[in-house]
Structure formats: C-alpha cells, structure tokens
Design an enzyme around this catalytic site. Structure first.
Site, PDB file in Angstrom:
ATOM      1  N   CYS A 145     -35.109  79.062 -27.933  1.00  0.00           N
ATOM      2  CA  CYS A 145     -34.204  78.255 -28.761  1.00  0.00           C
ATOM      3  C   CYS A 145     -35.003  77.269 -29.611  1.00  0.00           C
ATOM      4  O   CYS A 145     -34.787  77.160 -30.822  1.00  0.00           O
ATOM      5  CB  CYS A 145     -33.212  77.533 -27.853  1.00  0.00           C
ATOM      6  SG  CYS A 145     -31.919  76.633 -28.735  1.00  0.00           S
ATOM      7  N   CYS A 146     -35.944  76.547 -28.973  1.00  0.00           N
ATOM      8  CA  CYS A 146     -36.780  75.600 -29.722  1.00  0.00           C
ATOM      9  C   CYS A 146     -37.599  76.321 -30.785  1.00  0.00           C
ATOM     10  O   CYS A 146     -37.852  75.770 -31.861  1.00  0.00           O
ATOM     11  CB  CYS A 146     -37.720  74.852 -28.778  1.00  0.00           C
ATOM     12  SG  CYS A 146     -36.964  73.526 -27.829  1.00  0.00           S
ATOM     13  N   CYS A 226     -32.079  67.111 -28.909  1.00  0.00           N
ATOM     14  CA  CYS A 226     -30.817  67.823 -29.084  1.00  0.00           C
ATOM     15  C   CYS A 226     -29.839  67.419 -27.980  1.00  0.00           C
ATOM     16  O   CYS A 226     -30.226  67.158 -26.842  1.00  0.00           O
ATOM     17  CB  CYS A 226     -31.052  69.323 -29.008  1.00  0.00           C
ATOM     18  SG  CYS A 226     -31.997  69.999 -30.391  1.00  0.00           S
ATOM     19  N   CYS A 229     -29.815  69.187 -24.474  1.00  0.00           N
ATOM     20  CA  CYS A 229     -31.057  69.070 -23.703  1.00  0.00           C
ATOM     21  C   CYS A 229     -31.480  67.617 -23.506  1.00  0.00           C
ATOM     22  O   CYS A 229     -32.636  67.336 -23.192  1.00  0.00           O
ATOM     23  CB  CYS A 229     -32.165  69.859 -24.394  1.00  0.00           C
ATOM     24  SG  CYS A 229     -31.775  71.605 -24.587  1.00  0.00           S
ATOM     25  N   CYS A 252     -41.283  70.713 -27.091  1.00  0.00           N
ATOM     26  CA  CYS A 252     -40.571  71.781 -27.778  1.00  0.00           C
ATOM     27  C   CYS A 252     -41.545  72.770 -28.383  1.00  0.00           C
ATOM     28  O   CYS A 252     -41.159  73.819 -28.865  1.00  0.00           O
ATOM     29  CB  CYS A 252     -39.667  71.206 -28.860  1.00  0.00           C
ATOM     30  SG  CYS A 252     -40.557  70.329 -30.130  1.00  0.00           S
TER      31      CYS A 252
HETATM   32  S1  SF4 Z   1     -34.004  71.032 -27.571  1.00  0.00           S
HETATM   33 FE1  SF4 Z   1     -32.481  72.408 -26.596  1.00  0.00          FE
HETATM   34  S2  SF4 Z   1     -30.869  72.799 -28.123  1.00  0.00           S
HETATM   35 FE2  SF4 Z   1     -32.638  71.866 -29.184  1.00  0.00          FE
HETATM   36  S3  SF4 Z   1     -33.772  73.591 -29.975  1.00  0.00           S
HETATM   37 FE3  SF4 Z   1     -34.690  73.114 -27.987  1.00  0.00          FE
HETATM   38  S4  SF4 Z   1     -33.582  74.339 -26.438  1.00  0.00           S
HETATM   39 FE4  SF4 Z   1     -32.400  74.397 -28.370  1.00  0.00          FE
END
Ligand code: SF4
Length: 263
Positions: A145-146, A226, A229, A252
């Site tokens: 996701c990151c 985010c 998280c 991240c």
């Molecule tokens: S912090 Fe969480 S929601 Fe944001 S990009 Fe990374 S995994 Fe995705």
C-alpha cells in the site's frame, strides 16, 4: 509533547537504520562526487538558513523541491523555506488516506506562510484500480500500500529536480547521527538543513515564530500519517508508537524526502 518523549521513542526504535538511511547514499560518478565535495565545503559552518540559501538561491535555483507531509514536524522547515523563497515547489503527498485535519493544516500553513507552489501529488488512478480497488490494501499489506500510494508518486514527482530538501534530524535515530548537511541520493543532491537541530530548538523556533501546530498533536497524535495506520499514543508510549501500531513496520519506505516524520 515533550522533548523527553521524543527522545525516548528513538531509543525504543533501536539501532536498525531506517530504510531511508540505508539506501545508497553517495555519489558514485566522478562528476557528482566532485560536485558533492564542493557543496559540502560550501555548507561548512553555515546555519540552517544558510544551507537553504545554498540550495535554493546559489546552487540549484529553480531546481530544488521539498517534499512535505504537513505533519507534526513539518512547519519549521516550511517556515524557513517560505522566508527564503516562498515560490519553492513543495510536493505534498495526498495518499488518499490522510486525516481531514492534515488537509486543512496544509491549507492553513499555505495561507500563514505564503507558500505559492504547493503541488499535491498522489497515487496513479490506474494503480489504485489495479492494486487497491476497494481501498483496503492497508489492512492486508502495508508495504504494498505504501509503495503505490507513497513511494511511486514521490519518485515520479521528484523527476526533473536536481536537488531536494529534507527536514531530517540527527537526533531522530542512531542511523542519522552522522548525517551530513549535504548528501547525494537516488540521482540528486539532498540538503538536510536541520540535521543538527535538537527537539528543543525546533520547539523554540515554532514558538518564537508563532507557527501553527498540526491540530492532531494536541489530540494525542505526536506523529501523523494516514488515518488507517495512525492512532493516538498513550502516556509513556513512544513518539511513533501510534504509527502502524502492532505491525513490524516503522517506515513507509519513502524516505525520498519527507521531513523526518514520514507520511
Ligand atoms: S500508511 Fe497505511 S494507508 Fe497510508 S499508504 Fe501506508 S499502508 Fe497505506
């Protein structure tokens, strides 16, 4: 938030270098290495504002960007940049998962500091559709996701810039303890004007210039990323304990420029 709490965090985070600090820093080709040596010499003895002027006005005018999360630690550097050149491009990464408070804080700082070129960047819609159509990838694979929400957009946005400014500080981790004011990273020069600043100095600067603070700091979020998280920290917890809580993750993977706090 007190200085002690932040210091504790970094002790709690241990000795392992963050991804940002591990990746190949250093110019390998002779031309870049020579330029880096020249920049290091020019930065010697300068304060933070002097290093910023070196990048923004003397060596890379019009070719330098700052990446900012508009998080809890962002405002000092943004204030300095605005004082020297408010037209400096500020790349703001909207992952699509941020707190509404962060978006409003960005707008407030833009207004208060007079920044004229905040560029909002984000994940490509094709990547969203392909990798995270339901927007729940964070709950299964935070690294993936990151990667598509942060790392890829920032790398894309930095293309075309010769230099970048970060807000990293030596006190944040042991891996950053030897960080230099000027580095070469991922094909561009990187300036770290706040490298030797302490948390107390940051607090003093914020207070002296009456810089607005991120509204969530007072609400128990010393480090803000985010929404899915990030959680509040409790008394006695470390500064980043609210980030990716419960996961073996504290980075991240970006650190192509976010000012020390991650996004
Ligand atoms: S912090 Fe969480 S929601 Fe944001 S990009 Fe990374 S995994 Fe995705």
């Amino acid at each position: 938030m007190t200085a002690a709490r932040v210091t504790v965090i970094d002790q709690a985070r241990g000795l392992a270098p963050r991804a940002f600090d591990r990746q190949g820093i250093g110019a390998r080709d002779p031309l870049s290495a020579a330029r880096l040596a020249k920049l290091e010499a020019a930065a010697e003895g300068r304060d933070a504002a002097g290093i910023l002027k070196l990048a923004l006005a003397e060596e890379f005018p019009g070719q330098t960007a700052i990446v900012s999360s508009f998080g809890s630690e962002s405002a000092v550097l943004l204030h300095m940049v605005a004082t020297i050149d408010p037209t400096t491009p500020v790349l703001f990464l909207n992952t699509g998962k941020l707190f509404g408070e962060t978006l409003r804080y960005r707008d407030r700082l833009q207004d208060v500091l007079g920044l004229t070129d905040i560029r909002t960047i984000g994940p490509h819609p094709d990547d969203r559709a392909r990798l995270d159509p339901e927007g729940t990838l964070w709950s299964r694979n935070t690294d993936a996701c990151c990667d598509f929400r942060k790392v890829v957009p920032i790398k894309r946005a930095l293309q075309g810039f010769s230099a970048q400014i970060t807000g990293r500080k030596r006190f944040q981790t042991n891996a950053r303890a030897e960080m230099k004011p000027v580095e070469y990273f991922d094909g561009r020069f990187r300036f770290n004007p706040l490298a030797d600043w302490t948390l107390a100095e940051l607090e003093d600067y914020t207070a002296a210039h009456e810089i607005p603070r991120h509204p969530l700091v007072e609400d128990g979020y010393p480090s803000i990323g985010c929404m899915p998280c990030t959680r509040r920290v409790q008394a006695g917890e470390g500064y980043r304990d609210g980030r990716w809580s419960g996961l073996d993750k504290d980075e991240c993977g970006i650190h192509v420029g976010v000012d020390g706090e991650g996004i």
